[in-house]
Design a protein around this motif. Structure first.
Motif, PDB file in Angstrom:
ATOM      1  N   THR B  18      47.723  13.653  10.767  1.00 32.66           N
ATOM      2  CA  THR B  18      49.151  13.925  10.762  1.00 32.66           C
ATOM      3  C   THR B  18      49.527  14.752  11.992  1.00 32.66           C
ATOM      4  O   THR B  18      48.773  15.643  12.399  1.00 32.66           O
ATOM      5  CB  THR B  18      49.586  14.672   9.493  1.00 32.66           C
ATOM      6  OG1 THR B  18      50.901  15.180   9.695  1.00 32.66           O
ATOM      7  CG2 THR B  18      48.668  15.831   9.169  1.00 32.66           C
ATOM      8  N   SER B  40      51.405  14.722   5.440  1.00 28.60           N
ATOM      9  CA  SER B  40      52.222  14.081   6.489  1.00 28.60           C
ATOM     10  C   SER B  40      53.613  14.698   6.537  1.00 28.60           C
ATOM     11  O   SER B  40      54.109  15.259   5.563  1.00 28.60           O
ATOM     12  CB  SER B  40      52.348  12.587   6.221  1.00 28.60           C
ATOM     13  OG  SER B  40      51.069  12.021   6.104  1.00 28.60           O
ATOM     14  N   SER B  41      54.259  14.521   7.676  1.00 27.61           N
ATOM     15  CA  SER B  41      55.573  15.130   7.914  1.00 27.61           C
ATOM     16  C   SER B  41      56.615  14.050   8.145  1.00 27.61           C
ATOM     17  O   SER B  41      56.305  12.856   8.214  1.00 27.61           O
ATOM     18  CB  SER B  41      55.502  16.012   9.150  1.00 27.61           C
ATOM     19  OG  SER B  41      55.285  15.183  10.281  1.00 27.61           O
ATOM     20  N   ARG B  42      57.873  14.468   8.289  1.00 27.46           N
ATOM     21  CA  ARG B  42      58.959  13.534   8.602  1.00 27.46           C
ATOM     22  C   ARG B  42      58.691  12.795   9.905  1.00 27.46           C
ATOM     23  O   ARG B  42      59.072  11.640  10.060  1.00 27.46           O
ATOM     24  CB  ARG B  42      60.282  14.292   8.691  1.00 27.46           C
ATOM     25  CG  ARG B  42      60.744  14.881   7.360  1.00 27.46           C
ATOM     26  CD  ARG B  42      61.888  15.850   7.572  1.00 27.46           C
ATOM     27  NE  ARG B  42      63.034  15.203   8.204  1.00 27.46           N
ATOM     28  CZ  ARG B  42      63.994  14.568   7.526  1.00 27.46           C
ATOM     29  NH1 ARG B  42      63.930  14.501   6.215  1.00 27.46           N
ATOM     30  NH2 ARG B  42      64.998  14.004   8.153  1.00 27.46           N
ATOM     31  N   ASP B  44      55.790  11.913  11.011  1.00 27.30           N
ATOM     32  CA  ASP B  44      54.842  10.824  10.726  1.00 27.30           C
ATOM     33  C   ASP B  44      55.601   9.625  10.149  1.00 27.30           C
ATOM     34  O   ASP B  44      55.295   8.470  10.466  1.00 27.30           O
ATOM     35  CB  ASP B  44      53.764  11.293   9.742  1.00 27.30           C
ATOM     36  CG  ASP B  44      52.837  12.340  10.349  1.00 27.30           C
ATOM     37  OD1 ASP B  44      52.455  12.162  11.516  1.00 27.30           O
ATOM     38  OD2 ASP B  44      52.540  13.330   9.657  1.00 27.30           O
ATOM     39  N   VAL B  45      56.597   9.912   9.298  1.00 26.98           N
ATOM     40  CA  VAL B  45      57.436   8.827   8.772  1.00 26.98           C
ATOM     41  C   VAL B  45      58.109   8.106   9.931  1.00 26.98           C
ATOM     42  O   VAL B  45      58.122   6.875  10.017  1.00 26.98           O
ATOM     43  CB  VAL B  45      58.506   9.378   7.792  1.00 26.98           C
ATOM     44  CG1 VAL B  45      59.539   8.296   7.465  1.00 26.98           C
ATOM     45  CG2 VAL B  45      57.842   9.888   6.515  1.00 26.98           C
ATOM     46  N   VAL B 176      54.253   5.740   0.944  1.00 24.96           N
ATOM     47  CA  VAL B 176      53.819   7.098   0.615  1.00 24.96           C
ATOM     48  C   VAL B 176      52.848   6.980  -0.561  1.00 24.96           C
ATOM     49  O   VAL B 176      53.219   6.501  -1.634  1.00 24.96           O
ATOM     50  CB  VAL B 176      55.030   7.981   0.237  1.00 24.96           C
ATOM     51  CG1 VAL B 176      54.541   9.372  -0.203  1.00 24.96           C
ATOM     52  CG2 VAL B 176      55.993   8.092   1.399  1.00 24.96           C
ATOM     53  N   GLU B 179      50.511  11.244  -4.521  1.00 24.54           N
ATOM     54  CA  GLU B 179      50.255  12.599  -4.032  1.00 24.54           C
ATOM     55  C   GLU B 179      49.017  13.190  -4.699  1.00 24.54           C
ATOM     56  O   GLU B 179      48.204  13.829  -4.057  1.00 24.54           O
ATOM     57  CB  GLU B 179      51.494  13.457  -4.329  1.00 24.54           C
ATOM     58  CG  GLU B 179      51.445  14.858  -3.768  1.00 24.54           C
ATOM     59  CD  GLU B 179      52.751  15.612  -4.028  1.00 24.54           C
ATOM     60  OE1 GLU B 179      53.824  14.944  -4.134  1.00 24.54           O
ATOM     61  OE2 GLU B 179      52.719  16.848  -4.133  1.00 24.54           O
ATOM     62  N   LEU B 205      50.978   6.768   4.357  1.00 24.42           N
ATOM     63  CA  LEU B 205      51.020   8.207   4.600  1.00 24.42           C
ATOM     64  C   LEU B 205      50.643   8.931   3.319  1.00 24.42           C
ATOM     65  O   LEU B 205      51.011   8.505   2.229  1.00 24.42           O
ATOM     66  CB  LEU B 205      52.432   8.637   5.007  1.00 24.42           C
ATOM     67  CG  LEU B 205      53.061   7.897   6.182  1.00 24.42           C
ATOM     68  CD1 LEU B 205      54.501   8.366   6.386  1.00 24.42           C
ATOM     69  CD2 LEU B 205      52.247   8.117   7.452  1.00 24.42           C
ATOM     70  N   GLU B 211      58.707  15.633   0.024  1.00 27.89           N
ATOM     71  CA  GLU B 211      59.016  15.801   1.444  1.00 27.89           C
ATOM     72  C   GLU B 211      59.200  14.446   2.130  1.00 27.89           C
ATOM     73  O   GLU B 211      60.103  14.277   2.959  1.00 27.89           O
ATOM     74  CB  GLU B 211      57.866  16.564   2.113  1.00 27.89           C
ATOM     75  CG  GLU B 211      58.105  16.849   3.586  1.00 27.89           C
ATOM     76  CD  GLU B 211      56.917  17.570   4.240  1.00 27.89           C
ATOM     77  OE1 GLU B 211      55.907  17.832   3.535  1.00 27.89           O
ATOM     78  OE2 GLU B 211      57.004  17.857   5.440  1.00 27.89           O
ATOM     79  N   LEU B 212      58.369  13.493   1.759  1.00 25.35           N
ATOM     80  CA  LEU B 212      58.353  12.220   2.492  1.00 25.35           C
ATOM     81  C   LEU B 212      59.374  11.214   1.959  1.00 25.35           C
ATOM     82  O   LEU B 212      59.974  10.464   2.742  1.00 25.35           O
ATOM     83  CB  LEU B 212      56.951  11.601   2.440  1.00 25.35           C
ATOM     84  CG  LEU B 212      55.846  12.478   3.067  1.00 25.35           C
ATOM     85  CD1 LEU B 212      54.501  11.808   2.909  1.00 25.35           C
ATOM     86  CD2 LEU B 212      56.150  12.756   4.545  1.00 25.35           C
TER      87      LEU B 212
END
Lengths: 486, 285, 303
Positions: B18, B40-42, B44-45, B176, B179, B205, B211-212
């Protein structure tokens, strides 16, 4: 003495006025709400005028439904759904829909005249396009009512319940047919709200529904403004919202129904590309351009408002287009020779004029046909802008009027990219003599309807609806049924 | 001593870490750390959507037969690595019998959709007999990029049930992963990677759904969002979807196999073309 | 000077979509022509007719009768125009000339081995010269459809140019015989060839082949005339012939000419109807419009 052989009988040959006869139509002075097969005064006690946009004269007063009226209509629809409509066999439901279709056909002339009076569209179009298509839509879906198990291979069809339907002013009766016919065939009951400027033909349809003996409450027609529509959208006992109109309002509706059980279909705006290649049948392409943007005064969600012409034929196409625009008759919607009628409302005329101003300010070159406009009423000359690029506001936003923007292109890749360069994806046109190119383009254009070597064609069997922000769901054809089934 | 594996994410056919540099640990039933997984973060999206858009043209234009072949190849590879998936599921606390059943069903699902690849179009298209001199037909086209939020339970099967019909229909996907049980999803990415699936067609991800998922729902270049019920998050995601009128499908029925999982993610396109009727002296012109 | 075939400047291949043409034509047909414009239109139609007899059994007697009718359409009703011309075989031109000696009605003669055109160029040229020498004001030639369909476009072009030269002062109408050309693309191409080779008029048909002057074909030819005019400023005339036997259809044709080419073409210098039975139907309509009574053919002379 012999007769003379003068080389010219007359200096000019012009068409005499050919007004459609209006004596046969019956209009009330005041229209109530149509709930449970009865004409009901609105509990709001309010009425609003509907006017003839070609003369600015008031045609009738229309009831303005409030929350309580809508509630009454939804309750009637629910009761009819529970107690009657859902218990009838498919064949019986089909019989009723067929009966409506036939009765509409018999009164087609009256519908056509009232549609032109109320909406401003030329009688030639209401007579030859709107009304026949509306009747045929009922005919088409009538036959589906007892064949729903063939409608979708993946599902066992079940109706949804009460459908709330909100329709626009550009094709008043036709949109009512697009909404009501499949809903009934799929076994639902209906609360329909016509647009505030064009309620009359929906109310005439209510008369037919009454005459046809459709069980009370199966179709309810509530007239009013935006607040009436909102009352339908927000009513807790509505199972389905079907909306045709602007993308903005579509989004408001979609937000409003989040967290509810309501399903939705949205037929929204567009800024459709019409693409002319150098090998196209040029003269027919010019007709297609004209039909694409000037049909119904450009009040068409799938109007071909972004014209792309290959650069090596652009000059010729534009010259031919300008010359063709001069032969369009603009004026009295009731004259049988009128090609372009009145803009639907003062507000819409102002919107169109605003965009024409913006286009000029953006530096695009304007051309308008030289016709004279009637002194009264809301009219707009057929207009085109050249020297336009994708960055111009007039090439991005939906104008909903007889205003065309013209861009040129050089290569196939370029035009595909530009055509798809829009948040909308309702329709597209492609003009070329090369079959393989047509199929390449029709698959690459991100739009729900692609007209190849034609434009603005509609048919009850042909699914209609958009990609992206032009909405979702289809109306028409076998695919139009799934919007009303679970 | 075991090697502690870091599970990377899958974007555009590569396995990057990530960009955020954040990880979270996955523990087994006893609380022992099994692996570190990317949080992962925005961004990464964002990268995944760019990869998915890039892959869309090529993937959607592959022949239906070819897509079916590739899907079947996925099933073969999955089947070949059954043991690893069962172990991974069991490591994450799933019983042996449940794990075996889930992997078995996963293979079945992929085979099922491999078979649909060159058939759904025939079943759902139509030739429409219009009342004018035109040939008119309606066919399905993939919507584009599908954002997928895999269900938390049945982490492998659930991911497959939502992602495989999407790509079967020519879409590309940004997924996604579960989790709580993310390990199989990255191993599944390795299966995809070795199964001739072009890079970017499926992007996976790992990280926090809270968050995602909003990043997916709000992304203006994603055409549809697919999930199973997500509780409170659902309303805000649906609101975000309205921004670009993303199609939003929430599958509540636990039985997630069928044609509609493909066709929901298709647009109906209707094409018109004139039919010239030309004859000799009998022609009408 | 005789024109020579130059495909590069002349023909950027123009395709025609038949369904689109049908839709356009349908629009002309929905025009509503009422009251004053109808009467004016009908009189224009009368004045645009090439009254025609082209039969193996034609005799001087028949031609004389037709020539009298051409000048006296319906004498009980004053103020009517006469027809534009009579159209006969070359052998009858002399007879017509005599019969029309004091008249403004023109004489058109078919030529070039009408109607098939299957003869040698020498014979076609002498056929043309004979008719012109006999006093024909206008020559209606046929193109070599066989050569056209075989792709020998330059042959067709050169032949038209040669006949144009042989016409001298007579105006040349070029018959495409569209019923044998099979497609509207071919109609358009043949129109372009004829216009560029020097045709003063282009004409649909001989009247011997069906279909003849359909509105789709006429529209396609009018578009060729329009394009040529827009490019060069030179006007070319149009003559639909065969199959136009009712007032309604004739008026639809006028609507089409008006909307495609403009009012400038609405005279018999630039537009003609080749017809044998149209005149009486138009006369009946005119009398009906003025009296309000539907008419009987018994009251209108047949010649």
């Amino acid at each position: 003495m012999a007769n003379t052989n003068s080389s010219k009988i007359a200096p000019e040959w012009n068409y005499s006025p050919a007004p459609e006869n209006t004596h046969h139509i019956r209009l009330e002075k005041k229209y109530q709400l149509f709930i449970n097969n009865e004409w009901v005064a609105p509990s709001s006690k309010k009425y609003f005028p509907t006017t003839n946009p070609a003369t600015e004269e008031v045609l009738a007063e229309i009831a303005w439904a409030n929350d309580a009226d809508v509630d009454k209509a939804v309750k009637a629809a629910r009761k009819a759904y529970r107690e009657v409509w859902s218990k009838l066999s498919g064949a019986e439901k089909g019989r009723y829909i067929y009966r409506i279709a036939r009765m509409m056909q018999e009164r087609a002339r009256e519908f056509a005249v009232i549609e032109s009076l109320d909406s401003g569209k030329p009688i030639r179009e209401s007579r030859d396009v709107d009304i026949p298509l509306a009747c045929n839509h009922f005919f088409y879906y009538a036959g589906w009512a007892d064949k729903l198990e063939y409608a979708s291979p993946a599902k066992n069809p079940e109706s949804l319940g009460v459908a709330g339907q909100i329709i626009p002013w550009n094709f008043p009766l036709l949109m009512a047919a697009w909404k009501i016919a499949p809903a009934l065939a799929a076994g639902n009951t209906v609360v329909l709200k016509p647009a505030e400027t064009t309620s009359l033909t929906a109310l005439k349809l209510a008369e037919i529904i009454q005459d046809a003996g459709l069980p009370a409450g199966v179709v309810n027609i509530v007239t009013g403004h935006g607040d009436t529509g909102a009352a339908i959208v927000n009513h807790p006992d509505v199972d389905k919202i079907a909306f045709t109109g602007s993308t903005n309002v579509g989004k408001i509706i979609q937000r409003a129904i989040i967290g509810t059980r309501k399903k939705s279909t949205l037929e929204l705006g567009g800024k459709s590309a019409n693409i002319i290649f150098d090998d196209a049948p040029i003269d027919q392409a010019v007709e297609g351009i004209v039909n694409g943007i000037f049909f119904n005064q450009g009040h068409v969600c799938c109007a071909g408002s972004r014209l792309f012409v290959q650069e090596n034929v652009a000059e010729r196409v534009i010259q031919k287009l300008k010359s063709r625009m001069e032969s369009l008759y603009v004026g009295d919607p009731l004259d049988k020779n009128t090609d372009i009628g009145a803009i639907n409302s003062k507000e819409q005329l102002q919107t169109i004029q605003k965009y024409i101003r913006i286009g000029k300010e953006e530096g695009a070159e304007i051309y308008q046909s030289g016709c004279t406009l009637p002194s009264k009423g809301y009219f707009c000359r057929p207009t085109l802008f050249t020297g336009v690029s994708q960055s111009h506001v007039i090439a991005q936003e939906e104008i909903f009027g007889p205003v065309l923007t013209i861009q040129t292109f050089r290569t196939l890749d370029e035009v595909i990219q530009k055509a798809n360069n829009s948040p909308y994806g309702l329709a597209a046109g492609v003009w070329t003599d090369k079959g393989s190119r047509i199929f390449n383009l029709t698959t690459k254009l991100r739009a729900g309807v692609v007209w190849a070597n034609t434009y603005n064609k509609f048919d009850p069997v042909s699914p209609f609806g958009g990609y992206k922000e032009s909405g979702f769901g289809r109306e028409g054809g076998i695919h139009g049924l799934s919007a009303y089934l679970k | 001593m075991d090697i502690l594996k870091t599970y990377k994410i899958y974007i555009g056919g590569s396995f990057p870490r990530t960009e955020s540099g954040r990880y979270y640990p996955i523990a087994d039933a006893t609380g022992k750390t099994l692996a570190n997984v990317c949080l992962s973060s925005r961004k990464d999206v964002r990268n995944a959507v760019v990869a998915a858009r890039k892959a869309f043209g090529g993937w959607s234009e592959k022949t239906a037969f070819n897509r079916g072949q590739i899907l079947y190849r996925i099933a073969e590879m999955l089947d070949g690595r059954k043991g690893q998936f069962i172990d991974e599921l069991m490591d994450q606390g799933i019983s042996k019998s449940k794990a075996e059943k889930e992997v078995e069903q996963s293979v079945d699902r992929v085979v099922y959709y491999a078979g649909w690849a060159d058939k759904y179009q025939q079943v759902a298209s139509s030739v429409n007999p219009v009342s004018s001199s035109h040939f008119n037909f309606s066919a399905l086209e993939p919507m584009g990029i599908i954002g997928i939020i895999a269900p938390q339970e049945n982490s492998l099967l659930g991911l497959i049930e939502l992602a495989i019909p999407a790509i079967c229909g020519g879409n590309t996907a940004v997924v996604v992963a579960s989790e709580s049980y993310p390990l199989c999803s990255i191993t599944f990415a390795e299966v995809l990677h070795s199964s001739d699936v072009p890079g970017g067609v499926v992007n996976i991800l790992t990280g926090k759904v809270a968050e995602l998922a909003p990043a997916l729902a709000g992304h203006m270049d994603i055409n549809a969002l697919v999930s199973c019920p997500l509780g409170e998050l659902q309303t805000s995601l649906a609101l975000s979807c309205v921004e670009n009128l993303k199609r939003n499908f929430i599958y509540t029925d636990p039985n997630r196999q069928g044609l509609n999982f493909i066709t929901d993610l298709q647009e109906v396109k209707t094409t018109w073309h004139p039919i010239e009727s030309i004859g000799g002296a009998t022609s009408s012109y | 000077m005789r024109k020579s075939f130059d495909p590069t400047t002349m023909l950027s291949h123009i395709t025609v979509d038949k369904v689109g043409v049908e839709e356009r034509v349908a629009r002309f047909q929905t025009r509503s022509i009422k009251s004053e414009s109808k009467l004016q239109g009908l009189k224009m139609v009368l004045n645009m007719i090439d009254l025609t007899t082209l039969e193996g059994k034609d005799t001087p007697g028949k031609v004389q009768q037709m020539c009298y009718k051409a000048q006296h359409l319906h004498d009980v009703h004053p103020g009517l125009p006469c027809v534009a011309a009579v159209c006969v075989y070359p052998s009858m031109v002399g007879t017509a000339k005599k019969a029309l000696s004091n008249s403004s009605v023109k004489i058109a003669s078919v030529s070039t081995a009408f109607p098939s055109g299957q003869s040698t160029r020498e014979i076609k040229i002498s056929d043309t010269k004979f008719a012109a020498d006999e006093g024909a004001d206008e020559i209606d030639m046929v193109i070599s459809r066989g050569k056209f369909l075989a792709g020998e476009h330059s042959f067709v072009f050169d032949e038209i140019a040669a006949i144009k030269e042989a016409c001298g002062k007579a105006r040349l109408k070029v018959i495409l015989e569209t019923g044998e050309l099979s497609t509207l693309d071919n109609v358009r191409l043949a129109s372009d060839i004829a216009i560029h080779a020097g045709a003063d008029f282009i004409k649909t048909s001989t009247g011997k082949i069906q279909p003849a002057a359909t509105m789709q074909v006429t529209y396609t030819m009018l578009m060729a005339i329009k394009d040529y005019f827009d490019k060069t400023g030179i006007m070319v005339g149009m003559k639909p012939a065969g199959g136009i036997s009712t007032s309604k259809l004739a008026l639809h044709n006028l609507v089409m000419v008006k909307e495609v080419l403009g009012n400038a073409w609405l005279s018999n210098d630039w537009f003609r109807f080749g017809a044998s039975s149209l005149a009486n139907d138009v006369l009946m309509q005119i009398i009906k419009t003025e009296t309000g009574l539907y008419q009987s053919t018994d009251y209108f002379s047949i010649d």
